[in-house]
Design a protein around this motif. Structure first.
Motif, short mmCIF file in Angstrom:
data_model
loop_
_atom_site.label_atom_id
_atom_site.label_comp_id
_atom_site.label_asym_id
_atom_site.label_seq_id
_atom_site.Cartn_x
_atom_site.Cartn_y
_atom_site.Cartn_z
N PHE A 90 0.83 -1.20 0.00
CA PHE A 90 0.00 0.00 0.00
C PHE A 90 0.86 1.26 0.00
O PHE A 90 0.63 2.20 -0.77
CB PHE A 90 -0.94 0.00 1.21
CG PHE A 90 -1.79 1.23 1.28
CD1 PHE A 90 -2.91 1.34 0.47
CD2 PHE A 90 -1.47 2.26 2.14
CE1 PHE A 90 -3.70 2.48 0.51
CE2 PHE A 90 -2.24 3.41 2.18
CZ PHE A 90 -3.36 3.52 1.37
N THR A 91 1.85 1.28 0.88
CA THR A 91 2.72 2.46 0.96
C THR A 91 3.51 2.64 -0.33
O THR A 91 3.66 3.76 -0.82
CB THR A 91 3.69 2.33 2.15
OG1 THR A 91 2.95 2.01 3.32
CG2 THR A 91 4.46 3.61 2.37
N ASN A 92 3.99 1.55 -0.89
CA ASN A 92 4.73 1.61 -2.16
C ASN A 92 3.86 2.23 -3.25
O ASN A 92 4.29 3.11 -4.00
CB ASN A 92 5.21 0.21 -2.56
CG ASN A 92 6.17 0.23 -3.71
OD1 ASN A 92 7.19 0.90 -3.65
ND2 ASN A 92 5.84 -0.49 -4.76
N LEU A 93 2.64 1.78 -3.34
CA LEU A 93 1.70 2.30 -4.34
C LEU A 93 1.36 3.76 -4.07
O LEU A 93 1.41 4.61 -4.97
CB LEU A 93 0.44 1.44 -4.36
CG LEU A 93 -0.59 1.75 -5.43
CD1 LEU A 93 0.01 1.53 -6.81
CD2 LEU A 93 -1.81 0.87 -5.25
N ALA A 94 1.04 4.07 -2.81
CA ALA A 94 0.62 5.43 -2.46
C ALA A 94 1.74 6.45 -2.67
O ALA A 94 1.49 7.57 -3.11
CB ALA A 94 0.16 5.46 -1.00
N MET A 104 3.25 -3.44 -10.62
CA MET A 104 3.51 -4.88 -10.47
C MET A 104 4.26 -5.18 -9.17
O MET A 104 3.97 -6.18 -8.51
CB MET A 104 4.30 -5.42 -11.67
CG MET A 104 3.47 -5.59 -12.92
SD MET A 104 1.93 -6.53 -12.68
CE MET A 104 2.50 -8.05 -11.98
N LEU A 105 5.20 -4.32 -8.77
CA LEU A 105 5.90 -4.54 -7.51
C LEU A 105 4.91 -4.49 -6.35
O LEU A 105 4.96 -5.33 -5.45
CB LEU A 105 7.02 -3.52 -7.31
CG LEU A 105 7.82 -3.67 -6.02
CD1 LEU A 105 8.48 -5.04 -5.93
CD2 LEU A 105 8.84 -2.56 -5.90
N SER A 106 3.99 -3.55 -6.38
CA SER A 106 2.98 -3.46 -5.32
C SER A 106 2.08 -4.69 -5.31
O SER A 106 1.72 -5.21 -4.25
CB SER A 106 2.14 -2.19 -5.49
OG SER A 106 2.93 -1.06 -5.25
N VAL A 107 1.71 -5.17 -6.49
CA VAL A 107 0.88 -6.37 -6.59
C VAL A 107 1.62 -7.58 -6.01
O VAL A 107 1.07 -8.35 -5.22
CB VAL A 107 0.45 -6.64 -8.06
CG1 VAL A 107 -0.16 -8.02 -8.22
CG2 VAL A 107 -0.52 -5.56 -8.53
N TRP A 108 2.89 -7.73 -6.40
CA TRP A 108 3.68 -8.84 -5.87
C TRP A 108 3.82 -8.74 -4.36
O TRP A 108 3.73 -9.74 -3.65
CB TRP A 108 5.06 -8.88 -6.51
CG TRP A 108 5.12 -9.47 -7.87
CD1 TRP A 108 5.42 -8.82 -9.02
CD2 TRP A 108 4.91 -10.84 -8.24
NE1 TRP A 108 5.39 -9.70 -10.09
CE2 TRP A 108 5.09 -10.94 -9.63
CE3 TRP A 108 4.59 -11.99 -7.53
CZ2 TRP A 108 4.95 -12.14 -10.32
CZ3 TRP A 108 4.46 -13.19 -8.21
CH2 TRP A 108 4.64 -13.25 -9.59
N LEU A 109 4.08 -7.53 -3.84
CA LEU A 109 4.23 -7.36 -2.39
C LEU A 109 2.93 -7.69 -1.65
O LEU A 109 2.96 -8.12 -0.50
CB LEU A 109 4.67 -5.93 -2.06
CG LEU A 109 6.12 -5.59 -2.39
CD1 LEU A 109 6.38 -4.10 -2.22
CD2 LEU A 109 7.09 -6.40 -1.55
#
Length: 112
Positions: A61-65, A92-97
């Protein structure tokens, strides 16, 4: 660019971000190491917010935000062609995380 090459490049981005997410979820996050960039900041924010509620704010969430404002700014400064694959990689990194569980694979060996 040929359609086949674009599909291949996006497939490599998916695989690469998956490998990155495994490294983050299984090595960096469990022992509190910080990577560079937005993901490193996400690890710090998660660590700080763990004091307020169990588990803290999730990395995905934080990565995406944190990436969204950066890409909005890049869109206006550099244009849409500049951000295409980078934006896909960040998503994609946020999805994988989100999907990869945090598992400590270091077994306490922090020099690993």
């Amino acid at each position: 660019m040929k359609k086949h090459n674009q599909i291949y490049e996006y497939l490599l981005i998916i695989i690469g971000t998956g490998i990155m997410a495994i490294g983050i979820a299984c090595f960096y996050d469990p022992i509190g190491l910080v990577t560079g960039g937005v993901t490193g900041l996400a690890i710090v924010i998660k660590s700080i917010t763990e004091a307020f509620f169990e588990g803290g704010i999730p990395l995905w969430f934080t990565n995406l935000a944190l990436n969204i404002p950066v890409f909005i700014l890049a869109y206006f400064l550099k244009g849409p062609k500049f951000i295409g694959k980078s934006f896909f990689g960040a998503i994609m990194l946020s999805v994988w995380l989100y999907f990869i569980p945090v598992i400590d694979l270091t077994s306490g060996d922090y020099l690993l």
